[in-house]
Design a protein around this motif. Structure first.
Motif, PDB file in Angstrom:
ATOM      1  N   MET A 135       4.900  11.449  28.610  1.00 13.14           N
ATOM      2  CA  MET A 135       5.954  12.368  29.036  1.00 13.14           C
ATOM      3  C   MET A 135       7.055  11.576  29.728  1.00 13.14           C
ATOM      4  SD  MET A 135       4.025  15.799  30.505  1.00 13.14           S
ATOM      5  CE  MET A 135       5.486  16.285  31.438  1.00 13.14           C
ATOM      6  N   ILE A 136       8.302  11.872  29.372  1.00 12.12           N
ATOM      7  CA  ILE A 136       9.458  11.228  30.000  1.00 12.12           C
ATOM      8  C   ILE A 136      10.168  12.268  30.854  1.00 12.12           C
ATOM      9  CG2 ILE A 136      11.551   9.880  29.617  1.00 12.12           C
ATOM     10  CD1 ILE A 136       9.146   8.527  28.426  1.00 12.12           C
ATOM     11  N   VAL A 137      10.319  11.993  32.152  1.00 19.60           N
ATOM     12  CA  VAL A 137      10.932  12.960  33.066  1.00 19.60           C
ATOM     13  C   VAL A 137      12.068  12.292  33.827  1.00 19.60           C
ATOM     14  CG1 VAL A 137       8.727  14.187  33.294  1.00 19.60           C
ATOM     15  CG2 VAL A 137       9.353  12.469  34.996  1.00 19.60           C
ATOM     16  N   GLY A 138      12.916  13.120  34.454  1.00 16.89           N
ATOM     17  CA  GLY A 138      14.020  12.569  35.233  1.00 16.89           C
ATOM     18  C   GLY A 138      15.167  13.558  35.354  1.00 16.89           C
ATOM     19  N   VAL A 139      16.194  13.180  36.081  1.00 17.53           N
ATOM     20  CA  VAL A 139      17.368  14.035  36.269  1.00 17.53           C
ATOM     21  C   VAL A 139      18.337  13.827  35.111  1.00 17.53           C
ATOM     22  CG1 VAL A 139      17.121  13.926  38.780  1.00 17.53           C
ATOM     23  CG2 VAL A 139      18.660  12.349  37.630  1.00 17.53           C
ATOM     24  N   ASN A 140      19.233  14.788  34.914  1.00 16.69           N
ATOM     25  CA  ASN A 140      20.257  14.652  33.880  1.00 16.69           C
ATOM     26  C   ASN A 140      21.174  13.475  34.198  1.00 16.69           C
ATOM     27  OD1 ASN A 140      19.621  16.757  32.105  1.00 16.69           O
ATOM     28  ND2 ASN A 140      20.599  18.280  33.439  1.00 16.69           N
ATOM     29  N   GLY A 141      21.533  12.730  33.159  1.00 18.44           N
ATOM     30  CA  GLY A 141      22.473  11.632  33.330  1.00 18.44           C
ATOM     31  C   GLY A 141      21.838  10.303  33.676  1.00 18.44           C
ATOM     32  N   GLY A 142      20.515  10.288  33.831  1.00 12.13           N
ATOM     33  CA  GLY A 142      19.838   9.046  34.200  1.00 12.13           C
ATOM     34  C   GLY A 142      19.482   8.172  33.010  1.00 12.13           C
ATOM     35  N   GLY A 143      19.638   8.727  31.795  1.00 13.87           N
ATOM     36  CA  GLY A 143      19.303   7.967  30.594  1.00 13.87           C
ATOM     37  C   GLY A 143      17.928   8.302  30.045  1.00 13.87           C
ATOM     38  N   LYS A 144      17.459   9.516  30.329  1.00 10.48           N
ATOM     39  CA  LYS A 144      16.099   9.921  29.966  1.00 10.48           C
ATOM     40  C   LYS A 144      15.884   9.961  28.454  1.00 10.48           C
ATOM     41  CE  LYS A 144      15.344  14.158  30.869  1.00 10.48           C
ATOM     42  NZ  LYS A 144      15.458  14.649  29.461  1.00 10.48           N
ATOM     43  N   SER A 183      16.350   6.555  26.832  1.00 11.25           N
ATOM     44  CA  SER A 183      15.193   5.692  27.097  1.00 11.25           C
ATOM     45  C   SER A 183      14.031   6.043  26.178  1.00 11.25           C
ATOM     46  CB  SER A 183      14.761   5.812  28.561  1.00 11.25           C
ATOM     47  OG  SER A 183      15.755   5.309  29.425  1.00 11.25           O
ATOM     48  N   LEU A 184      13.828   7.334  25.942  1.00 12.34           N
ATOM     49  CA  LEU A 184      12.767   7.757  25.029  1.00 12.34           C
ATOM     50  C   LEU A 184      13.020   7.206  23.631  1.00 12.34           C
ATOM     51  CD1 LEU A 184      11.119  11.257  24.830  1.00 12.34           C
ATOM     52  CD2 LEU A 184      11.775  10.066  22.750  1.00 12.34           C
ATOM     53  N   GLY A 185      14.272   7.297  23.179  1.00 12.30           N
ATOM     54  CA  GLY A 185      14.615   6.780  21.850  1.00 12.30           C
ATOM     55  C   GLY A 185      14.400   5.277  21.737  1.00 12.30           C
ATOM     56  N   LYS A 186      14.780   4.540  22.775  1.00 14.94           N
ATOM     57  CA  LYS A 186      14.607   3.085  22.761  1.00 14.94           C
ATOM     58  C   LYS A 186      13.128   2.697  22.845  1.00 14.94           C
ATOM     59  CE  LYS A 186      19.128   1.914  24.728  1.00 14.94           C
ATOM     60  NZ  LYS A 186      19.863   1.276  25.845  1.00 14.94           N
ATOM     61  N   LEU A 187      12.353   3.486  23.581  1.00 20.23           N
ATOM     62  CA  LEU A 187      10.917   3.237  23.654  1.00 20.23           C
ATOM     63  C   LEU A 187      10.270   3.495  22.290  1.00 20.23           C
ATOM     64  CD1 LEU A 187       8.359   2.563  25.203  1.00 20.23           C
ATOM     65  CD2 LEU A 187       8.296   4.935  26.044  1.00 20.23           C
ATOM     66  N   ALA A 188      10.719   4.546  21.612  1.00 17.46           N
ATOM     67  CA  ALA A 188      10.215   4.833  20.266  1.00 17.46           C
ATOM     68  C   ALA A 188      10.500   3.664  19.329  1.00 17.46           C
ATOM     69  CB  ALA A 188      10.852   6.115  19.734  1.00 17.46           C
ATOM     70  N   VAL A 225       6.826  -0.422  37.843  1.00 19.87           N
ATOM     71  CA  VAL A 225       7.950  -0.354  36.905  1.00 19.87           C
ATOM     72  C   VAL A 225       7.424  -0.793  35.541  1.00 19.87           C
ATOM     73  CG1 VAL A 225      10.238  -1.248  36.320  1.00 19.87           C
ATOM     74  CG2 VAL A 225       9.625  -0.858  38.717  1.00 19.87           C
ATOM     75  N   LYS A 226       7.597   0.048  34.534  1.00 21.10           N
ATOM     76  CA  LYS A 226       7.098  -0.258  33.189  1.00 21.10           C
ATOM     77  C   LYS A 226       8.195  -0.880  32.314  1.00 21.10           C
ATOM     78  CE  LYS A 226       3.055   1.974  33.781  1.00 21.10           C
ATOM     79  NZ  LYS A 226       1.693   1.566  33.463  1.00 21.10           N
ATOM     80  N   PHE A 227       9.417  -0.334  32.432  1.00 23.28           N
ATOM     81  CA  PHE A 227      10.525  -0.818  31.620  1.00 23.28           C
ATOM     82  C   PHE A 227      11.805  -0.829  32.446  1.00 23.28           C
ATOM     83  CE2 PHE A 227       7.519   0.937  28.584  1.00 23.28           C
ATOM     84  CZ  PHE A 227       7.494  -0.019  27.576  1.00 23.28           C
ATOM     85  N   ILE A 228      12.722  -1.714  32.058  1.00 20.28           N
ATOM     86  CA  ILE A 228      14.042  -1.765  32.688  1.00 20.28           C
ATOM     87  C   ILE A 228      15.113  -1.750  31.599  1.00 20.28           C
ATOM     88  CG2 ILE A 228      13.398  -2.870  34.859  1.00 20.28           C
ATOM     89  CD1 ILE A 228      14.082  -5.559  33.612  1.00 20.28           C
ATOM     90  N   LEU A 278      15.965  -1.983  26.200  1.00 30.63           N
ATOM     91  CA  LEU A 278      14.950  -1.431  27.087  1.00 30.63           C
ATOM     92  C   LEU A 278      13.801  -2.440  27.086  1.00 30.63           C
ATOM     93  CD1 LEU A 278      14.112   1.075  28.812  1.00 30.63           C
ATOM     94  CD2 LEU A 278      12.748   1.784  26.833  1.00 30.63           C
ATOM     95  N   GLN A 279      13.681  -3.185  28.176  1.00 35.32           N
ATOM     96  CA  GLN A 279      12.763  -4.322  28.223  1.00 35.32           C
ATOM     97  C   GLN A 279      11.505  -4.019  29.043  1.00 35.32           C
ATOM     98  OE1 GLN A 279      13.139  -7.577  26.821  1.00 35.32           O
ATOM     99  NE2 GLN A 279      14.640  -6.441  25.643  1.00 35.32           N
TER     100      GLN A 279
END
Length: 366
Positions: free
Chosen positions: A168-177, A180-185, A340-343, A352-353
């Motif tokens: 599950m990917i969570v966070g506030v709007n505008g943070g790149g949520k 980030s999910l797309g780059k992780l995919a 921290v898992k990714f930056i 996304l590293q």
């Protein structure tokens, strides 16, 4: 009293209920002797997810140049430390350490961590352990690395042993949520993982469209809401069920962006977490909170609130390439004890590293 072989076989089944291998009985002592092949306990990760974690970690080691370039602004901020230490002598210790303290604070290491680092350096200098500028620099880097390594040990994704693993990917709007999910995919797909996306952000109108673009871009399948009033928990349940039935390795679940002070939307996250857990026992395997690196230490209240509500297992820190506040990485790990898992160190899909503490320290202290 002699024990029959049938009774021994029964006991073996009770003692090794999860093993698919035959249990061998010693004819001489009546003991249980495990088979030579590896015994797989239900608590351990499967070979697939173990290999996946190793591949991602190895990739992080090979991509250190991206991390180095991504933290250029923070490194520029901290470059004054090299100037301070170049002609350092014992008589100027107080002045040098005061200016070093200021440099760390400007880079968002936070007051508590900064004071701890500086006082430790002061103690080692005055005791004669550190006798040159280069030794002080090495001690500084070692101190930061020690903080990260101590509380950031599980930097790899912890995906359990059942398929599909659910993230599950969570966070506030505008943070790149969603990004980030797309780059992780993209990263998971490149490692041979069969990925299914779930468009669980039913609150923001364009979110589903944005994720569908990422699905097409990465070659992943996607589950979207049916109807305008679909609940996020329903979408995620449907996706995880499909993932289970069709043999997907990982289901990536987007959720509605929310302020940490919006309690009704935060409650929705709890419903989503419970919903996926009903389909796959132990899911979600990871709940990753996306935080905007540009906010620096202001991310801490967000992280605390999300953690209290759903139990965050890892962090994704984004937009660090555009920030001189890279010290916030150390602050968030030290303050919250969440790895921290990714930056995020750039806008490209490969930027996304996986987080590597040693690479990070070397990137911010040139």
């Amino acid at each position: 009293m002699a024990t029959s072989s049938a009774h021994l076989s029964f006991l073996a089944g009770r003692m090794f209920p999860f093993s698919s291998e035959r249990i061998v009985l010693s004819p001489h002592r009546g003991e249980f002797r495990p088979p030579m092949t590896r015994f797989r306990c239900s608590a351990g990760p499967s070979g697939f997810f173990t290999r996946l974690g190793r591949l991602i970690k190895e990739k992080a080691k090979s991509d250190v140049e991206k991390v180095f370039s991504g933290f250029s602004k923070t490194r520029e901020n901290l470059a004054v430390i090299d100037e301070l230490l170049l002609f350092w002598n014992l008589s100027e210790t107080d002045r040098v350490l005061d200016e070093l303290e200021e440099a760390l604070l400007v880079s968002d290491f936070g007051p508590k961590i900064t004071v701890r680092i500086v006082e430790r350096l002061r103690e080692d200098i005055m005791s004669g352990k550190l006798k040159s500028g280069s030794e002080i620099k090495d001690a500084l880097k070692g101190s930061v690395l020690e903080m990260l390594a101590k509380k950031n040990s599980k930097t790899e994704l912890q995906l359990g042993f059942r398929k599909p693993a659910v993230i599950m990917i969570v966070g506030v709007n505008g943070g790149g949520k969603t990004t980030s999910l797309g780059k992780l995919a993209h990263r998971l797909k490149n490692e041979g993982t069969k990925v299914l996306m779930a468009a669980g952000d039913t609150f923001r109108a364009a979110a589903s469209d944005q994720l569908e673009i990422w699905a097409e871009r990465t070659g992943c399948e996607i589950v979207v809401a049916e109807g305008e009033k679909a609940k996020a928990a329903t979408v995620l349940s449907k996706a995880v069920k499909r993932g289970k039935e069709e043999g997907y390795d990982v289901v990536l679940c987007d959720t509605s962006g929310r302020l940490h002070t919006n309690y009704s939307l935060m409650e929705e996250l709890i419903a989503c977490k419970k919903a996926v857990g009903k389909i796959v026992s132990g899911a979600p395997n990871e709940i990753l909170l996306v935080l905007d690196g540009n906010t620096g230490l202001n991310m801490l209240p967000q992280a605390r609130e999300f953690n209290e509500v759903v139990g965050i297992t890892g962090l994704i820190l984004t937009k660090l390439d555009g920030s001189a506040r890279g010290g916030c990485v150390v602050s968030v790990v030290e303050e919250l004890g969440i790895p921290v898992k990714f930056i995020g160190v750039g806008e490209a899909v490969e930027d996304l590293q996986p987080f590597d503490p040693e690479a990070f320290v070397n990137a911010i202290f040139s």
